[in-house]
Design a protein around this motif. Structure first.
Motif, short mmCIF file in Angstrom:
data_model
loop_
_atom_site.label_atom_id
_atom_site.label_comp_id
_atom_site.label_asym_id
_atom_site.label_seq_id
_atom_site.Cartn_x
_atom_site.Cartn_y
_atom_site.Cartn_z
N LEU A 1 -5.82 6.81 9.62
CA LEU A 1 -4.98 6.31 8.53
C LEU A 1 -5.64 5.13 7.82
CD1 LEU A 1 -1.48 6.19 10.23
CD2 LEU A 1 -2.14 7.64 8.30
N ASN A 2 -5.44 5.05 6.54
CA ASN A 2 -5.80 3.81 5.84
C ASN A 2 -4.61 3.37 5.01
OD1 ASN A 2 -5.81 5.10 3.34
ND2 ASN A 2 -7.96 5.70 3.56
N ASN A 3 -4.74 2.20 4.40
CA ASN A 3 -3.59 1.65 3.68
C ASN A 3 -3.07 2.62 2.61
OD1 ASN A 3 -3.37 -0.80 5.08
ND2 ASN A 3 -5.22 -1.52 4.05
N ALA A 4 -3.99 3.36 1.99
CA ALA A 4 -3.58 4.25 0.91
C ALA A 4 -2.71 5.41 1.42
CB ALA A 4 -4.83 4.81 0.23
N HIS A 5 -2.90 5.81 2.68
CA HIS A 5 -2.11 6.93 3.22
C HIS A 5 -0.70 6.52 3.63
CE1 HIS A 5 -6.24 8.27 4.81
NE2 HIS A 5 -5.99 8.91 3.69
#
Ligand code: FMN
Length: 155
Positions: free
Chosen positions: A120-124
């Protein structure tokens, strides 16, 4: 100032029985969060937790300090803290969602077989949170009889 803090972690496998742990975590969370205007969701699958905490910055941050030190999990991945105008999980002092196909599908689309919080990254985060918002809350089931029918859905 309201914030949203999300993190993922790995369940400590040496910990107690999963159902007992989940029940204990949710009982503590719902009691404390209810009294302190903290809201959010806890997702558990494939030995990983994902949690979103929403509320007053100072309360969320001090709660997260306790959560980080909790021996029931480790390898905490913290995502960017967001300032928010409104609480998304306002109906839940701590919603619980267990392994579900929508979240698996979300990770499939990212190229993973199943729930892989490290991907996961912040955009997801917003897409994942939207899925968790729509998903029905799960009741943690007690073990039933000797064959522990009640826990099959966690495996
Ligand atoms: C995955 C996970 C999520 C948790 N979520 C919460 C929560 O939302 N609210 C809460 O009060 N405690 C939560 N806890 C429990 C806290 O880690 C801790 O046990 C609780 O704040 C009591 O801490 P203290 O013994 O230091 O007072 C969670 C624990 C785990 C392992």
């Amino acid at each position: 100032m309201l914030i949203r803090l999300c993190y993922a972690s790995t369940r400590n496998e040496l910990a107690n029985d999963l159902i007992e742990d989940l029940n204990a975590i949710l009982n503590t969370a719902r009691d404390f969060n209810g009294k302190n205007k903290i809201f959010g969701v806890l997702y558990y699958a494939n030995n990983h937790f994902f949690q979103c905490l929403e509320g007053e910055r100072s309360i969320v941050q001090s709660l997260f300090h306790s959560i980080k030190n909790d021996a029931r999990h480790n390898s905490i991945i913290e995502f960017e803290i967001m300032n928010i105008d409104k609480i998304s999980f306002k109906n839940w002092s701590m919603k619980y969602v267990q392994k579900c196909s929508k979240v698996d599908l979300f990770f499939n689309q990212l190229g993973y077989d199943s729930f892989t919080p490290a991907a996961l990254n912040n955009a997801h985060l917003n897409s994942l949170l939207n899925e968790l918002l729509k998903e029905k809350q799960t009741r943690v089931r007690k073990k039933v009889g000797l064959n522990q029918r009640g826990i099959s859905s966690f495996l």
